[in-house]
Design an enzyme around this catalytic site. Structure first.
Site, PDB file in Angstrom:
ATOM      1  N   HIS A 305      25.349-103.035 -32.610  1.00  0.00           N
ATOM      2  CA  HIS A 305      25.456-101.581 -32.528  1.00  0.00           C
ATOM      3  C   HIS A 305      24.105-100.995 -32.880  1.00  0.00           C
ATOM      4  O   HIS A 305      23.411-101.502 -33.750  1.00  0.00           O
ATOM      5  CB  HIS A 305      26.519-101.065 -33.517  1.00  0.00           C
ATOM      6  CG  HIS A 305      26.991 -99.700 -33.191  1.00  0.00           C
ATOM      7  ND1 HIS A 305      26.314 -98.575 -33.585  1.00  0.00           N
ATOM      8  CD2 HIS A 305      28.052 -99.264 -32.458  1.00  0.00           C
ATOM      9  CE1 HIS A 305      26.953 -97.519 -33.131  1.00  0.00           C
ATOM     10  NE2 HIS A 305      28.005 -97.906 -32.430  1.00  0.00           N
ATOM     11  N   ASP A 362      34.858-102.315 -30.233  1.00  0.00           N
ATOM     12  CA  ASP A 362      35.426-102.829 -28.987  1.00  0.00           C
ATOM     13  C   ASP A 362      35.858-104.286 -29.067  1.00  0.00           C
ATOM     14  O   ASP A 362      36.498-104.789 -28.155  1.00  0.00           O
ATOM     15  CB  ASP A 362      34.392-102.690 -27.856  1.00  0.00           C
ATOM     16  CG  ASP A 362      34.147-101.236 -27.530  1.00  0.00           C
ATOM     17  OD1 ASP A 362      35.117-100.476 -27.520  1.00  0.00           O
ATOM     18  OD2 ASP A 362      32.984-100.862 -27.305  1.00  0.00           O
TER      19      ASP A 362
END
Ligand code: ACO
Length: 428
Positions: A305, A362
């Site tokens: 991320h 996710d």
């Protein structure tokens, strides 16, 4: 003490003021940089660039903290609902009971699409990706309210509720259309997420079995996705809104930005990756070796991320939900076993440790959606439904900021310098 930054360029020193956020984040205000030095900043990918001041969401990526309007994400996931959280994001505070009732009523009143919008769905081929349909139909919905285009502020709460409510109806209709099923209209007696599942799965004469734990799991997924400060799609929404485009046009652009596999499309990509590993009979180790091999461009989808350099707090909540939902539905999923194995190996592997790559939201959300029966190509649509309140809150912030200007980044030009036109017969 007032803190400033000094920048010296070509022997000239410029004093730059700072802006300090409520959590102590410091930004150097470079508004006078170009006029003072003739230079601009260059930050491809915006890793060091703040594009706005915002009071909506706070993230501390090093510590793994995510808060909406000051409330910790884990507390909201446990105690709130998606709709209450949507109100919080858009209007700044948790609603009182009458405010929540009014908001819910507005959502119910606006859940139906204009009947002639149904014909638009017929124009898409059966192979159309639901994200393409979603973006097109959100934009199309604005054409049923022409006053929206010129008067953005007028009746904002009504339009915000309309968008949150209708995005769910559009999503369900696009699924039904893609599978050749008759559309199911929303039911006013059902709450937001249950109503969505009803439109997705009920058949004429046979209502879907809306298991409370399934409804709760999907509601939590929506809530966890509801905002995430200045990511790619939210920045897109703000950028479009800065031109004074209307709410629906701005949100439709957000859907397009979200579609990419490095952003919202990652939830679909994770499941495809897990399925591929499973089909190849790999336990994950061969795949991870390929990911670490820099001659391939493979990535461990659902990992890493831009902001979190620690666990994504949403991933921790979703992982727990995932185990719960599968247990409650009495299901096991070999892809969940592979995901857990990949996570375990990656968290102890120097490649991932040194780059601070952890599971993101996710990594596990797709497994829950698969267990619920959401088709793979609808995963990113679920993300878009969840993210809608965040986009709307950011749109509102742009709209209400008296200092807001059109977003217009600069560039460092690297093309040819001036040259003269050569007629085609004289070109080498
Ligand atoms: N698998 C393998 N290596 C990775 C991964 C990954 N998932 N993510 C980053 N890296 C590596 C890069 O190859 C790079 O290595 P290098 O320094 O040897 O070149 C290093 O880690 C830094 O990567 P960047 O691409 O510079 O990181 P960036 O912040 O630009 O990208 C992103 C963040 C796009 C999320 C990235 O981690 C990624 O592609 N992850 C997989 C896709 C994904 O899960 N996206 C969802 C994000 S969350 C969301 O949108 C809801």
């Amino acid at each position: 003490m007032k803190r400033t930054a000094e920048l010296t360029f070509d022997g000239k020193t410029l004093e730059l003021p700072t802006v300090v956020g409520s959590e102590g984040e410091v930004g150097i205000d470079i508004a006078t940089l170009r006029s003072g030095t003739g230079c601009i900043t260059l930050d491809p990918g915006y890793g060091n660039t703040g594009s706005c001041e915002s009071a909506i969401t706070f993230i501390d990526g090093e510590k793994g903290i995510l808060r909406y309007r000051g409330y910790d994400i884990a507390e909201l996931a446990e105690r709130s609902t998606f709709i209450e959280t949507a109100y919080l994001l858009i209007y700044g505070d948790l609603p009182t009971r009458p405010q929540l009732a009014e908001f819910s009523e507005m959502l119910t009143e606006n859940q139906m699409l204009h009947e002639s919008m149904r014909h638009h769905f017929e124009g898409f081929p059966a192979s159309a990706h639901p994200m393409a349909i979603l973006s097109a139909m959100i934009n199309a919905a604005s054409s049923y309210h022409p006053n929206l285009i010129h008067k953005r502020e007028e009746r904002f709460p009504f339009h915000a509720a309309r968008l949150i409510s209708q995005v769910r109806t559009i999503a369900a209709f696009s699924h039904r259309k893609a599978h050749g099923l008759p559309v199911t209209y929303p039911k006013s007696t059902l709450k937001y997420t249950a109503n969505f599942l009803h439109m997705m799965f009920s058949m004429p004469g046979e209502d879907a079995d809306l298991k409370p734990e399934v409804v709760r799991a999907l509601d939590t997924i929506f809530l966890l996705h509801a905002d995430h400060e200045q990511n790619c799609s939210t920045s897109t929404v703000r950028m479009v809104a800065s031109s004074r485009a209307n709410l629906f046009a701005s949100a439709s652009a957000g859907v397009c930005a979200l579609w990419g596999p490095l952003h919202g499309g990652a939830n679909q990509a994770v499941l495809e990756m897990l399925q591929q590993i499973h089909d190849e009979g790999d336990d994950g180790s061969k795949f991870l070796a390929a990911v670490k091999d820099k001659t391939t461009d493979r990535r461990l989808m659902g990992f890493g991320h831009r902001v979190y350099k620690n666990f994504d707090p949403r991933a921790l909540i979703i992982k727990e939900q995932c185990d719960k939902v599968l247990a409650q539905l009495h299901q096991s999923d070999p892809l969940l076993d592979i995901a857990k194995k990949l996570e375990e190996i990656a968290l102890h592997d120097d490649y991932f440790i040194s780059r601070k790559l952890y599971p993101n939201v996710d990594f596990y959300s797709g497994i829950i959606m698969r267990a619920i029966g959401i088709p793979l190509d609808m995963f990113t649509v679920m993300f878009a439904i969840g993210r809608m309140p965040g986009w709307i809150a950011n749109f509102k912030e742009v709209m209400e900021d008296p200092t807001s200007r059109i977003s217009r980044p600069r560039q460092i030009y690297t093309g040819p310098t001036q040259r003269n036109y050569v007629p085609v017969e004289e070109r080498a």
